[in-house]
Design a protein around this motif. Structure first.
Motif, PDB file in Angstrom:
ATOM      1  N   LEU A  86      -1.336   1.051  18.029  1.00 18.89           N
ATOM      2  CA  LEU A  86      -0.869   2.144  18.885  1.00 18.89           C
ATOM      3  C   LEU A  86      -1.944   2.621  19.866  1.00 18.89           C
ATOM      4  O   LEU A  86      -1.653   2.900  21.023  1.00 18.89           O
ATOM      5  CB  LEU A  86      -0.393   3.313  18.017  1.00 18.89           C
ATOM      6  CG  LEU A  86       0.872   3.038  17.190  1.00 18.89           C
ATOM      7  CD1 LEU A  86       1.228   4.237  16.323  1.00 18.89           C
ATOM      8  CD2 LEU A  86       2.053   2.686  18.090  1.00 18.89           C
ATOM      9  N   THR A  87      -3.189   2.721  19.406  1.00 22.62           N
ATOM     10  CA  THR A  87      -4.230   3.240  20.303  1.00 22.62           C
ATOM     11  C   THR A  87      -4.590   2.243  21.399  1.00 22.62           C
ATOM     12  O   THR A  87      -5.172   2.643  22.420  1.00 22.62           O
ATOM     13  CB  THR A  87      -5.504   3.609  19.526  1.00 22.62           C
ATOM     14  OG1 THR A  87      -5.940   2.482  18.770  1.00 22.62           O
ATOM     15  CG2 THR A  87      -5.238   4.780  18.597  1.00 22.62           C
ATOM     16  N   PHE A  88      -4.289   0.967  21.207  1.00 23.26           N
ATOM     17  CA  PHE A  88      -4.570  -0.014  22.249  1.00 23.26           C
ATOM     18  C   PHE A  88      -3.491  -0.070  23.317  1.00 23.26           C
ATOM     19  O   PHE A  88      -3.604  -0.815  24.287  1.00 23.26           O
ATOM     20  CB  PHE A  88      -4.750  -1.400  21.630  1.00 23.26           C
ATOM     21  CG  PHE A  88      -6.120  -1.639  21.061  1.00 23.26           C
ATOM     22  CD1 PHE A  88      -6.968  -0.572  20.769  1.00 23.26           C
ATOM     23  CD2 PHE A  88      -6.571  -2.911  20.795  1.00 23.26           C
ATOM     24  CE1 PHE A  88      -8.230  -0.762  20.238  1.00 23.26           C
ATOM     25  CE2 PHE A  88      -7.838  -3.125  20.256  1.00 23.26           C
ATOM     26  CZ  PHE A  88      -8.663  -2.058  19.983  1.00 23.26           C
ATOM     27  N   ARG A  89      -2.463   0.717  23.145  1.00 24.61           N
ATOM     28  CA  ARG A  89      -1.429   0.763  24.178  1.00 24.61           C
ATOM     29  C   ARG A  89      -2.019   1.393  25.447  1.00 24.61           C
ATOM     30  O   ARG A  89      -2.784   2.355  25.381  1.00 24.61           O
ATOM     31  CB  ARG A  89      -0.220   1.577  23.710  1.00 24.61           C
ATOM     32  CG  ARG A  89       0.608   0.900  22.621  1.00 24.61           C
ATOM     33  CD  ARG A  89       1.800   1.765  22.234  1.00 24.61           C
ATOM     34  NE  ARG A  89       2.683   1.973  23.363  1.00 24.61           N
ATOM     35  CZ  ARG A  89       3.715   1.176  23.689  1.00 24.61           C
ATOM     36  NH1 ARG A  89       3.973   0.115  22.950  1.00 24.61           N
ATOM     37  NH2 ARG A  89       4.482   1.445  24.720  1.00 24.61           N
ATOM     38  N   PRO A  90      -1.678   0.857  26.622  1.00 25.12           N
ATOM     39  CA  PRO A  90      -2.292   1.354  27.866  1.00 25.12           C
ATOM     40  C   PRO A  90      -2.005   2.817  28.151  1.00 25.12           C
ATOM     41  O   PRO A  90      -2.774   3.476  28.864  1.00 25.12           O
ATOM     42  CB  PRO A  90      -1.694   0.438  28.941  1.00 25.12           C
ATOM     43  CG  PRO A  90      -0.455  -0.142  28.335  1.00 25.12           C
ATOM     44  CD  PRO A  90      -0.748  -0.264  26.879  1.00 25.12           C
ATOM     45  N   GLU A  91      -0.934   3.352  27.573  1.00 26.63           N
ATOM     46  CA  GLU A  91      -0.630   4.767  27.806  1.00 26.63           C
ATOM     47  C   GLU A  91      -1.704   5.690  27.232  1.00 26.63           C
ATOM     48  O   GLU A  91      -1.898   6.819  27.689  1.00 26.63           O
ATOM     49  CB  GLU A  91       0.720   5.145  27.166  1.00 26.63           C
ATOM     50  CG  GLU A  91       1.918   4.400  27.717  1.00 26.63           C
ATOM     51  CD  GLU A  91       2.275   3.205  26.842  1.00 26.63           C
ATOM     52  OE1 GLU A  91       1.340   2.476  26.413  1.00 26.63           O
ATOM     53  OE2 GLU A  91       3.460   2.997  26.580  1.00 26.63           O
TER      54      GLU A  91
END
Length: 444
Positions: A86-91
Motif C-alpha cells: 500500500l505505501t508503494f502506491r504512487p498516491e
C-alpha cells in the motif's frame, strides 16, 4: 533567487563556537573503519552498469544476515507485506504536505486514520500527523511545556534514551533551559522533589532505556506536585500489555514509531509520535488533520488549527516544524490496521514471554546476571564478565547481533549489554544465542 553558500568566515565562526578546529572534527566520534580516508577507487568514464556493480560489491561488506537482538529504540518487529503493497502506491509516495484538500482527500483520510489509531492505543485526546522521529517529538514536548508554563527548567529521567536526552540538551543550550536529570535506582527512576527549579515538564520513558517498566503513578505525581506537565516517551509496541499514557493521566505522550510498519534501514527514517490532551492542543507542533463535511454534506478531511503553525504565526509560533513523516505515518496506519487490538496485544505478549525466557537462560551462564530486578517487557540489561564490545564482535562472527553496549551512556554499568527480543525470534534462535554467548564467555 540566489543561493549563497557558507563563506569561509561563516564556517570559521561556527567551528569556533563549537570548539572545533576543522570540519573533519565533526566526524571524529565515528569508529575507526567507518570513515573513508581516500577517494573511491573508481576509474573515470565507467558505464552506469559497471558503477552499479562496483557499489553492489561494496555493499556486500555490510552484514545484513545477523539475527537481531539489538534494540535501544529501534526494533526488529515483523512488518506485514501489506504495508509495502500500500505505501508503494504512487498516491502515497510524496514528500508534499497536502495543502489542497480538494485534491488530497486520500492522503488526508489516511493521516486522519493514523491519528485516530494512535489516539486509540494511547487513549490520548489528540494526535498530530507525525513528527520527524522520537527524539524530535520529545524535544517538541519540552518546547510545548515551556510555552504552557512559562518556565525554563525540565526534569528528565536518566532512563530516557540517551539520544533523546542529547537532543533535549542541544535545545537547552540554545534556549538557556536547565535540564535536571533524576537517577535510576534498581533500574527505575527515583524522583527527588527538591531536585532544582520548578520544572515545565517531567519527562520519563515507558519502558525506559534499560527495558524496565517505570511507575506511571510516581512520575505523574511528581509532575502534579510541581504543577508541571507530565510527558512520557512510550514504546507503541508494548501498549498491548502495558498501561496506556492517557489512562495514567499523562499530558503529552511522545514516541518513536519505527516499529510500526517501518524497517530498521540502518537507523532510519524514524517516525515521531506526538499526542496531547485537549487543554494543550494549541501548543501542539506539526500538522493536524480534521474531519468535516463539504458543501454537499459529504465527509471531507482538511488540515485544521492551522493558525498556530510557524508558516502563519512566524516568530510567535510555539514550533518551527511545518512538515511530517507522512509516508511513514501511512505505513504505521496500515500496520496498526493489519494488527488490530488483538494483534498488538499478541506482539507484546510474545515479546515478553520470549524475553523472559532468554533472560532466565542467560543467567545460567557463569558470570552473567541481570543488571537490575525491575520488571521488563521485551528488553533487558545484563552484566557480563568481559567487555560487551568484545562479546558483540564475537557473537557477530557466530551470526548474532548480540545487543547494545551500555558503558558509554551508563558508566555505572561497565559490563552492561542491552538485549531486545521481539515476536520474530524463534525458540531455536533464542537457544542458539544462549549457546553462542556461553561459548564466547567461556573462551574469554
Amino acid at each position: 533567487m540566489d543561493f549563497t553558500p557558507h563563506t569561509k568566515q561563516d564556517i570559521s565562526m561556527m567551528l569556533e563556537h563549537l570548539g572545533l578546529r576543522d570540519v573533519d572534527d565533526l566526524f571524529a566520534h565515528l569508529p575507526i573503519g567507518v570513515l573513508v580516508d581516500r577517494s573511491p577507487a573508481i576509474e573515470k568514464g565507467v558505464s552506469e552498469p559497471e558503477l552499479q556493480h562496483t557499489i553492489a560489491v561494496w555493499a556486500r561488506s555490510n552484514r545484513s544476515d545477523l539475527i537481531c537482538f539489538a534494540g535501544a529504540g529501534y526494533y526488529d518487529h515483523y512488518v506485514s507485506p501489506t504495508v509495502k503493497a500500500l505505501t508503494f502506491r504512487p498516491e502515497f509516495v510524496t514528500a508534499y504536505t497536502p495543502y489542497q484538500a480538494e485534491v488530497s482527500q486520500g492522503m488526508l483520510q489516511v493521516l486522519y486514520e493514523y491519528q485516530s489509531m494512535i489516539c486509540g492505543i494511547t487513549e490520548m485526546d489528540i494526535t498530530n500527523a507525525s513528527l520527524y522521529d522520537g527524539a524530535t517529538a520529545a524535544a517538541e514536548a519540552v518546547n510545548a511545556a515551556m510555552f504552557a508554563t512559562r518556565r525554563s527548567a525540565i526534569w528528565v529521567s536518566s532512563g530516557v534514551s540517551p539520544r533523546i536526552r542529547e537532543t533535549i540538551r542541544t535545545q537547552a543550550t540554545a534556549r538557556d533551559i536547565e535540564v535536571v536529570e533524576h537517577p535510576l535506582v534498581g533500574g527505575r527512576t527515583v524522583w527527588a522533589t527538591d531536585a532544582g527549579p520548578q520544572p515545565a515538564a517531567v519527562l520519563w520513558a515507558q519502558p525506559n532505556y534499560l527495558g524496565a517498566v517505570e511507575d506511571y503513578d510516581a512520575a505523574v505525581t511528581a509532575a502534579r506536585q510541581q504543577d508541571a506537565l507530565a510527558v512520557v516517551s512510550y514504546d507503541p509496541m508494548t501498549l498491548g500489555v502495558l498501561r496506556s499514557p492517557g489512562s495514567a493521566g499523562v499530558d503529552i505522550a511522545v514516541g518513536e514509531g519505527q516499529a510500526l510498519g517501518n524497517s530498521l534501514s540502518f537507523g532510519g527514517p524514524g517516525l515521531g509520535l506526538f499526542s496531547i490532551t485537549t487543554e494543550y492542543v494549541r501548543r501542539m507542533p506539526g500538522r493536524i488533520i480534521g474531519r468535516t463535511v463539504d458543501r454537499d454534506g459529504a465527509t471531507a478531511y482538511v488540515m485544521t488549527l492551522r493558525a498556530r503553525e510557524q508558516d502563519i504565526r512566524r516568530a510567535k509560533a510555539s514550533s518551527n516544524i511545518c512538515s511530517n513523516e507522512a509516508l511513514n505515518a501511512v505505513a504505521a496506519a496500515v500496520q496498526l490496521g493489519w494488527l488490530g487490538p488483538d494483534g498488538l496485544a499478541e506482539v507484546g505478549e510474545q515479546s515478553a514471554q520470549k524475553a523472559h525466557y532468554l533472560a532466565e537462560r542467560l543467567e545460567q551462564i557463569p558470570g552473567v546476571r541481570r543488571a537490575n530486578e525491575a520488571p521488563f517487557v521485551r528488553e533487558f540489561a545484563v552484566l557480563l564478565p568481559m567487555e560487551p564490545e568484545i562479546v558483540i564482535e564475537a557473537m557477530a562472527d557466530r551470526g548474532y547481533l548480540a545487543g547494545v553496549a551500555l558503558s558509554k551512556d551508563y558508566p555505572d554499568l561497565p559490563g552492561g549489554l542491552l538485549i531486545a527480543v521481539t515476536e520474530r525470534r524463534s525458540r531455536d534462535e533464542l537457544d542458539g544465542y544462549v549457546s553462542s554467548m556461553r561459548e564466547v564467555i567461556t573462551n574469554g
